[in-house]
Motif scaffolding. Structure first.
Motif, PDB file in Angstrom:
ATOM      1  N   LEU A 259       1.016  -1.012   0.122  1.00 37.50           N
ATOM      2  CA  LEU A 259       0.563  -0.161  -0.441  1.00 37.50           C
ATOM      3  C   LEU A 259       0.921   1.456  -0.429  1.00 37.50           C
ATOM      4  O   LEU A 259       0.710   2.267  -0.824  1.00 37.50           O
TER       5      LEU A 259
ATOM      6  N   LEU B 155       1.825   1.507  -3.585  1.00 39.02           N
ATOM      7  CA  LEU B 155       0.906   2.061  -4.415  1.00 39.02           C
ATOM      8  C   LEU B 155       0.583   3.191  -4.553  1.00 39.02           C
ATOM      9  O   LEU B 155       0.762   4.101  -5.544  1.00 39.02           O
TER      10      LEU B 155
ATOM     11  N   TYR C  17      -7.381  -2.379  -5.018  1.00 34.13           N
ATOM     12  CA  TYR C  17      -6.421  -2.013  -5.614  1.00 34.13           C
ATOM     13  C   TYR C  17      -5.667  -2.158  -6.818  1.00 34.13           C
ATOM     14  O   TYR C  17      -5.116  -1.633  -7.804  1.00 34.13           O
TER      15      TYR C  17
END
Length: 134
Positions: free
Chosen positions: A81, A84, A123
């Protein structure tokens, strides 16, 4: 009739209460992702003890070795994350590199933990859409 509390149910309840309290105290933008590059640099250093440049310059095969040897399984998802959202906000030409590595780690985290969350699929779809547009 008795009640039994499972660890996961109790943990989910605690997380939901925490989210509610965070929204209540910080407002509706409490869960907005940061966009300042310094925030990401600090996150890499604090939580993974590596610099942002380390993750940008490492190859995917070296990254896979690093993930298996140096990180615990619970650290995979937070690293994915971090990569990302850093990749989504990157303005220094490293966007595609960071997004590809985030996708690799998300897939590895799902395989290693056998945990599949709908948010993870969102995601992955977000990464695929962004990579197609680059």
């Amino acid at each position: 009739m008795g009640l039994s509390f499972k660890k996961d149910v109790l943990m989910n309840w605690i997380e939901e209460i925490g989210k509610f309290l965070r929204i209540w105290t910080e407002g509706h933008d409490a869960f907005a992702e940061p966009s300042d590059p310094a925030v990401f640099e600090g996150a890499y250093e604090k939580f993974f003890e590596k610099s942002r440049n380390y993750f940008i310059n490492i190859s995917e095969s070296e990254l896979a070795v690093y993930l298996k040897e140096d990180l615990q399984v619970q650290q995979l998802h937070p690293l994915a994350l971090t990569l990302l959202f850093d990749g989504l906000n990157a303005a220094d030409g490293s966007q595609e590199n960071l997004l590809r590595k985030a996708k690799l780690i998300l897939n590895l985290a799902m395989a290693e933990t056998a945990s599949f969350a709908f948010q993870d699929y969102q995601y992955l779809a977000m990464i695929d859409n962004k990579l197609k547009s680059l």
